[in-house]
Design a protein around this motif. Structure first.
Motif, PDB file in Angstrom:
ATOM      1  N   HIS A   1       0.291  18.695   7.111  1.00 54.22           N
ATOM      2  CA  HIS A   1      -0.383  18.604   5.813  1.00 54.22           C
ATOM      3  C   HIS A   1       0.495  19.200   4.697  1.00 54.22           C
ATOM      4  N   ALA A   2       1.225  20.259   4.998  1.00 49.81           N
ATOM      5  CA  ALA A   2       2.102  20.873   3.995  1.00 49.81           C
ATOM      6  C   ALA A   2       3.237  19.921   3.619  1.00 49.81           C
ATOM      7  N   LEU A   3       3.793  19.225   4.615  1.00 50.25           N
ATOM      8  CA  LEU A   3       4.841  18.240   4.330  1.00 50.25           C
ATOM      9  C   LEU A   3       4.306  17.119   3.449  1.00 50.25           C
ATOM     10  N   TYR A   4       3.108  16.662   3.763  1.00 52.86           N
ATOM     11  CA  TYR A   4       2.487  15.601   2.960  1.00 52.86           C
ATOM     12  C   TYR A   4       2.308  16.063   1.514  1.00 52.86           C
ATOM     13  N   ALA A   5       1.813  17.289   1.335  1.00 55.61           N
ATOM     14  CA  ALA A   5       1.610  17.809  -0.016  1.00 55.61           C
ATOM     15  C   ALA A   5       2.930  17.899  -0.765  1.00 55.61           C
ATOM     16  N   ALA A   6       3.994  18.354  -0.073  1.00 56.56           N
ATOM     17  CA  ALA A   6       5.303  18.462  -0.719  1.00 56.56           C
ATOM     18  C   ALA A   6       5.827  17.089  -1.135  1.00 56.56           C
ATOM     19  N   GLU A   7       5.601  16.084  -0.294  1.00 56.37           N
ATOM     20  CA  GLU A   7       6.066  14.737  -0.640  1.00 56.37           C
ATOM     21  C   GLU A   7       5.263  14.165  -1.805  1.00 56.37           C
ATOM     22  N   ARG A   8       3.984  14.439  -1.825  1.00 65.71           N
ATOM     23  CA  ARG A   8       3.165  13.960  -2.947  1.00 65.71           C
ATOM     24  C   ARG A   8       3.589  14.630  -4.261  1.00 65.71           C
ATOM     25  N   LEU A   9       4.049  15.865  -4.195  1.00 66.03           N
ATOM     26  CA  LEU A   9       4.436  16.598  -5.402  1.00 66.03           C
ATOM     27  C   LEU A   9       5.835  16.253  -5.895  1.00 66.03           C
ATOM     28  N   GLY A  10       6.547  15.437  -5.159  1.00 68.25           N
ATOM     29  CA  GLY A  10       7.873  15.051  -5.623  1.00 68.25           C
ATOM     30  C   GLY A  10       8.890  14.818  -4.532  1.00 68.25           C
ATOM     31  N   GLY A  11       8.580  15.224  -3.310  1.00 70.11           N
ATOM     32  CA  GLY A  11       9.533  15.063  -2.227  1.00 70.11           C
ATOM     33  C   GLY A  11       9.825  13.626  -1.863  1.00 70.11           C
ATOM     34  N   ARG A  12       8.927  12.711  -2.250  1.00 69.27           N
ATOM     35  CA  ARG A  12       9.165  11.311  -1.886  1.00 69.27           C
ATOM     36  C   ARG A  12      10.183  10.630  -2.808  1.00 69.27           C
ATOM     37  N   ARG A  13      10.727  11.376  -3.786  1.00 71.76           N
ATOM     38  CA  ARG A  13      11.751  10.783  -4.656  1.00 71.76           C
ATOM     39  C   ARG A  13      12.933  10.254  -3.848  1.00 71.76           C
ATOM     40  N   ARG A  14      13.219  10.907  -2.701  1.00 69.79           N
ATOM     41  CA  ARG A  14      14.333  10.447  -1.882  1.00 69.79           C
ATOM     42  C   ARG A  14      14.087   9.043  -1.346  1.00 69.79           C
ATOM     43  N   MET A  15      12.810   8.603  -1.363  1.00 74.66           N
ATOM     44  CA  MET A  15      12.470   7.288  -0.833  1.00 74.66           C
ATOM     45  C   MET A  15      12.492   6.194  -1.902  1.00 74.66           C
ATOM     46  N   VAL A  16      12.516   6.553  -3.155  1.00 74.68           N
ATOM     47  CA  VAL A  16      12.418   5.542  -4.209  1.00 74.68           C
ATOM     48  C   VAL A  16      13.682   5.432  -5.055  1.00 74.68           C
ATOM     49  N   SER A  17      14.589   6.397  -4.936  1.00 73.31           N
ATOM     50  CA  SER A  17      15.831   6.308  -5.695  1.00 73.31           C
ATOM     51  C   SER A  17      16.756   5.295  -5.031  1.00 73.31           C
ATOM     52  N   LEU A  18      17.661   4.736  -5.821  1.00 72.89           N
ATOM     53  CA  LEU A  18      18.624   3.771  -5.303  1.00 72.89           C
ATOM     54  C   LEU A  18      20.030   4.192  -5.723  1.00 72.89           C
ATOM     55  N   ARG A  19      20.950   4.108  -4.792  1.00 73.71           N
ATOM     56  CA  ARG A  19      22.350   4.381  -5.116  1.00 73.71           C
ATOM     57  C   ARG A  19      23.228   3.494  -4.242  1.00 73.71           C
ATOM     58  N   MET A  20      24.365   3.091  -4.764  1.00 78.25           N
ATOM     59  CA  MET A  20      25.258   2.244  -3.985  1.00 78.25           C
ATOM     60  C   MET A  20      25.788   3.042  -2.797  1.00 78.25           C
ATOM     61  N   PRO A  21      25.609   2.554  -1.597  1.00 77.23           N
ATOM     62  CA  PRO A  21      25.992   3.330  -0.409  1.00 77.23           C
ATOM     63  C   PRO A  21      27.490   3.312  -0.161  1.00 77.23           C
ATOM     64  N   GLU A  22      27.951   4.310   0.576  1.00 78.80           N
ATOM     65  CA  GLU A  22      29.349   4.305   1.006  1.00 78.80           C
ATOM     66  C   GLU A  22      29.600   3.184   2.004  1.00 78.80           C
ATOM     67  N   ARG A  23      28.596   2.896   2.846  1.00 79.17           N
ATOM     68  CA  ARG A  23      28.720   1.801   3.811  1.00 79.17           C
ATOM     69  C   ARG A  23      28.336   0.507   3.114  1.00 79.17           C
ATOM     70  N   ARG A  24      29.302  -0.247   2.638  1.00 81.69           N
ATOM     71  CA  ARG A  24      29.016  -1.504   1.973  1.00 81.69           C
ATOM     72  C   ARG A  24      28.947  -2.624   3.005  1.00 81.69           C
ATOM     73  N   ASP A  25      28.061  -3.598   2.749  1.00 80.66           N
ATOM     74  CA  ASP A  25      27.873  -4.735   3.649  1.00 80.66           C
ATOM     75  C   ASP A  25      27.632  -4.259   5.082  1.00 80.66           C
ATOM     76  N   ALA A  26      26.731  -3.267   5.205  1.00 80.52           N
ATOM     77  CA  ALA A  26      26.520  -2.593   6.495  1.00 80.52           C
ATOM     78  C   ALA A  26      25.994  -3.531   7.581  1.00 80.52           C
ATOM     79  N   LEU A  27      25.301  -4.587   7.194  1.00 81.57           N
ATOM     80  CA  LEU A  27      24.757  -5.524   8.188  1.00 81.57           C
ATOM     81  C   LEU A  27      25.449  -6.879   8.117  1.00 81.57           C
TER      82      LEU A  27
END
Length: 263
Positions: A225-251
């Motif tokens: 429950h504490a992890l869920y609360a932390a993600e709701r308060l801002g921890g889920r930003r890691r899931m919505v940000s986008l950045r060009m990866p070092e591994r290009r054309d990975a698949l």
């Protein structure tokens, strides 16, 4: 002391707990393989270049499912029935995240927005998978029974996450940025709730199998429950940000390698 390492060590050390863990994992990976296979077949003409990468994603997921089943076979265990409350993939679908199975079973081509919804869903769920596999590999990457399997899956999950970043950024540059932003936020919000519910259900079942004292189960539930609360308060930003990866054309490489001991 309750740590991820100590908990997974307990699961590894008990056949029934290990059987449940591998069965849940194998079922989820097989489901992901089927979904990606159907999506690759239904990609609209304007995005056909994506089809081989989506198919590769699905083939990787199928491979992961076989790996978990092989780990069971090595112990002489049969897969267990997956409790519905632990079915992460189906619970996400019921929350309207990703593409519904009825849509995937039809033979009508997907729309561009459907493909964006798939990629946004994958961006979020692959982040969760990559985080979890990095953690397990950190603690058990050298384990004689599961280490090689964990390292293989961890590598694949990193590729899947890189692919989602790259393709979503490509689509954002093509004018779909607002749609991507909206779908990522919706997916992340729903996923944090589903992850909490599934984690509570899995730990509840593990607690019964491993005969945890009530205080230990309560402490674990409080941590979830504490992890869920932390993600709701801002921890889920890691899931919505986008950045060009070092591994290009990975698949974009060749076919999935066959690993005899995990085939």
């Amino acid at each position: 002391m309750l740590t991820a390492r100590s908990l997974f060590q307990e699961i590894l050390g008990d056949d029934e707990a290990f059987r449940l863990f591998c069965s849940i994992a194998a079922s989820g990976e097989a489901q992901g393989g089927w979904e990606n296979g159907r999506i690759s077949a239904l990609v609209p003409e304007s995005l056909r270049a994506l089809a081989p990468k989506i198919a590769r994603h699905g083939a990787d997921e199928d491979k992961h499912g076989r790996i978990f089943l092989a780990l069971l076979r090595r112990r002489g265990l049969e897969p267990a029935e997956v409790p519905p409350e632990t079915d992460y993939t189906m619970l996400l679908e019921r929350r309207g995240i990703g593409l519904p199975h009825a849509r995937l079973r039809a033979d009508e081509p997907l729309t561009v927005r459907d493909v964006i919804a798939y990629l946004a869903h994958s961006r979020v769920t692959e982040q969760r998978a990559a985080d979890q596999m990095r953690m397990l590999t950190h603690h058990f990457g050298d384990h004689p029974e599961v280490g090689r399997a964990l390292r293989m899956i961890c590598h694949d999950e990193a590729n899947h996450l890189a692919y989602c970043h790259e393709e979503l950024l490509r689509l954002a540059a093509a004018g779909h940025g607002r749609t991507i932003h909206t779908l990522l936020r919706e997916c992340a919000l729903a996923e944090t709730g589903v992850h909490r519910d599934v984690a509570l259900a899995v730990m509840g079942r593990m607690g019964r199998l491993l005969h945890w004292p009530r205080a230990k189960s309560a402490a674990l539930a409080a941590g979830i429950h504490a992890l869920y609360a932390a993600e709701r308060l801002g921890g889920r930003r890691r899931m919505v940000s986008l950045r060009m990866p070092e591994r290009r054309d990975a698949l974009g490489g060749g076919a999935v390698a066959v690993v005899p001991e995990f085939a």
